[in-house]
Every structure is written in structure tokens, then in C-alpha cells.
Design a protein around this motif. Structure first.
Motif, mmCIF file in Angstrom:
data_model
loop_
_atom_site.group_PDB
_atom_site.id
_atom_site.type_symbol
_atom_site.label_atom_id
_atom_site.label_comp_id
_atom_site.label_asym_id
_atom_site.label_seq_id
_atom_site.Cartn_x
_atom_site.Cartn_y
_atom_site.Cartn_z
ATOM 1 N N LYS A 34 -137.137 17.535 -10.531
ATOM 2 C CA LYS A 34 -135.918 17.036 -10.028
ATOM 3 C C LYS A 34 -135.875 15.833 -10.593
ATOM 4 C CE LYS A 34 -133.240 16.132 -5.616
ATOM 5 N NZ LYS A 34 -133.590 15.751 -4.235
ATOM 6 N N LYS A 35 -137.052 14.862 -10.378
ATOM 7 C CA LYS A 35 -136.831 13.546 -10.921
ATOM 8 C C LYS A 35 -136.780 13.346 -12.481
ATOM 9 C CE LYS A 35 -137.531 10.439 -8.931
ATOM 10 N NZ LYS A 35 -136.582 9.414 -8.220
ATOM 11 N N ASN A 73 -135.230 15.515 -14.586
ATOM 12 C CA ASN A 73 -133.687 15.847 -14.788
ATOM 13 C C ASN A 73 -132.873 14.877 -14.393
ATOM 14 O OD1 ASN A 73 -132.398 19.066 -14.814
ATOM 15 N ND2 ASN A 73 -131.204 17.248 -14.061
ATOM 16 N N GLU A 74 -133.190 13.948 -13.512
ATOM 17 C CA GLU A 74 -132.186 12.826 -12.924
ATOM 18 C C GLU A 74 -132.470 11.929 -14.194
ATOM 19 O OE1 GLU A 74 -132.098 9.200 -9.772
ATOM 20 O OE2 GLU A 74 -133.318 11.153 -9.204
ATOM 21 N N ILE A 75 -133.561 11.623 -14.266
ATOM 22 C CA ILE A 75 -133.780 10.318 -15.363
ATOM 23 C C ILE A 75 -133.256 10.484 -16.743
ATOM 24 C CG2 ILE A 75 -135.653 8.793 -16.339
ATOM 25 C CD1 ILE A 75 -137.385 9.431 -13.943
ATOM 26 N N GLU A 78 -130.981 12.245 -17.527
ATOM 27 C CA GLU A 78 -129.465 12.582 -17.362
ATOM 28 C C GLU A 78 -129.114 13.871 -17.970
ATOM 29 O OE1 GLU A 78 -127.658 9.030 -19.255
ATOM 30 O OE2 GLU A 78 -128.744 7.541 -18.260
ATOM 31 N N PRO A 104 -127.998 19.490 -14.067
ATOM 32 C CA PRO A 104 -128.806 19.706 -12.903
ATOM 33 C C PRO A 104 -129.176 21.383 -12.885
ATOM 34 C CG PRO A 104 -127.031 18.289 -12.128
ATOM 35 C CD PRO A 104 -126.555 18.606 -13.591
#
Length: 241
Positions: free
Chosen positions: A210-211, A213-215, A217, A220
Motif C-alpha cells: 500500500k505504501k 503503491n502510494e509513493i 504514484e 491503486p
């Protein structure tokens, strides 16, 4: 009494109306007399209060007293023939004031002022205090260029738990493009984040996925949808043979 029939309904109604009218008039007259008496009593009371107030103001007015100053009699100075006036011995008083000293001279009747010069304080050199310049925090780069995106990702590398994922450098880098869904630009993103090997991706937990995937960009759910962890484990085992 007036030759009316008391048993007649109209006559009874007229008698009732007359009685009510008489009672109403009598009540109005009594109320008028009572109200007039009350008004007169209030007027007398107000007049008494005004008289008391005027008397109180007269007694409390400040009296003006005139002050009379009596001049002090002059003392004649005895003189002798062909001689100067005899002057009584007078001790010259010295009056010390904050800013000057006044000495009275009995012979000349003049006042000599001796100015008192205050001491000049020594100037103490002061070392100027130079405030420390505040070091501004480096703001994250903005924009959609590749260099700006990679710089933003590198600034957030400390958010990952590399003690669990594992540390690696560019000299240990695997070809991450072998993982289905990882292209050249995505590989450079992972390198900016500090991810270089299959073993690091194989150690991802759900929190790491999750982290990351967020960093980076990324879309999701794409890392789990493409099964990066499963593919990385297979490539890492094949590489270790």
C-alpha cells in the motif's frame, strides 16, 4: 312605578339595561374621584421632593474663602555717621540641589550658581548579536516531469521499513522489468525509492504494498493485481539456484 308591566319581556330587558347603565356610571364616577385624589397626592409629593432637593443643593454648594497675605515687616538696619552700614554676621547657607549648588553672599546680596556637572558614564562596547539564519526546509518538487517525479519519490524513501524489506544498492540491481507490469519508467521509480532486487519485492507485506503503491504514484491495486510479490519470489528463487 312608571306604569310598565314588570312581567313583559321587553320591559324587563329595558329595566336591566337601565340598571346596568346606572351601575356603570356610578363606577366610572367613583373611579374618577379616586384617580383625581391619587394624582393630587402625587403632585404634592413631587413638589415636596423638589423643594428638599433644592435645599440640599444650597447647603452643599462650596463656599469661596479668600486668602489674605500679610506682608512681613521690614527690619531697619542701624547705621553710624560716616561709616558703612552695620551688617549682622550671617552664616552663608549652602543649598544643594540636584542640578546645581546655590551660595548666598551676604555682602553683595548676589547669588552665585555653581553648576554641578554629572559624571559621564563610560561607554561599554556591546557586541552585536547576529541572529542565526533559519534554514528553510526543502519543499518537495512539483510538476509532472520525470525528474520531478523521481525526486518526490526519493524524498519519501524513509517512509518504508527497509529493515524488513532489506537493503540493496545499484550494484546489486536485478532486471525488475521482468516482472509483469513493470516498465522502464516504473523501474526507475523503484530505484529512486531504494528498491533494486527481486528479494526486496518478495518481502513486501500488505502495508508495504500500500505504501509503495502510494509513493510511486501507481494505480491503486495494480501491484496486487499483477502479483508483484509472487513473481518476485519466483525470480529470486530461480536466481539463487
Amino acid at each position: 312605578m312608571f306604569g310598565l308591566d314588570p312581567l313583559s319581556r321587553p320591559v324587563a330587558i329595558i329595566e336591566i339595561v337601565l340598571l346596568l347603565s346606572g351601575a356603570a356610571f356610578a363606577g366610572w364616577l367613583i373611579a374618577r374621584l379616586i384617580m383625581s385624589a391619587r394624582i393630587k397626592a402625587l403632585q404634592n409629593e413631587i413638589a415636596g421632593k423638589e423643594a428638599s432637593l433644592a435645599e440640599c443643593r444650597r447647603t452643599k454648594s462650596p463656599s469661596v474663602t479668600a486668602s489674605v497675605t500679610t506682608p512681613s515687616p521690614s527690619v531697619p538696619v542701624p547705621t553710624t555717621k560716616n561709616t558703612r552700614p552695620v551688617i549682622a554676621e550671617v552664616v552663608s547657607p549652602t543649598v544643594t540641589m540636584p542640578s546645581q549648588t546655590v551660595i548666598a553672599d551676604p555682602l553683595t546680596t548676589k547669588v552665585t550658581e555653581t553648576p554641578v556637572i554629572p559624571p559621564v558614564p563610560e561607554s561599554v562596547p556591546q557586541t552585536p548579536v547576529v541572529p542565526k539564519a533559519a534554514v528553510p526546509a526543502t519543499p518537495p518538487p512539483t510538476g509532472n516531469s520525470e525528474s520531478a517525479i523521481l525526486a518526490r519519490i526519493a524524498l519519501r524513501a524513509s517512509e518504508l521499513n527497509f529493515d524488513r524489506i532489506g537493503h540493496a544498492g545499484p550494484q546489486e540491481a536485478d532486471n525488475l522489468k521482468e516482472i509483469n507490469g513493470v516498465g522502464p519508467f516504473l523501474e526507475r521509480k523503484l530505484h529512486s525509492l531504494g528498491i533494486y532486487t527481486f528479494r526486496q519485492i518478495a518481502n513486501f507485506t500488505k502495508e508495504d504494498i500500500k505504501k509503495v503503491n502510494e509513493i510511486i504514484e501507481f494505480f491503486p491495486g495494480r501491484i496486487e493485481g499483477d502479483d508483484w510479490v509472487g513473481q518476485a519470489k519466483a525470480f529470486a528463487e530461480f536466481k539463487s539456484r
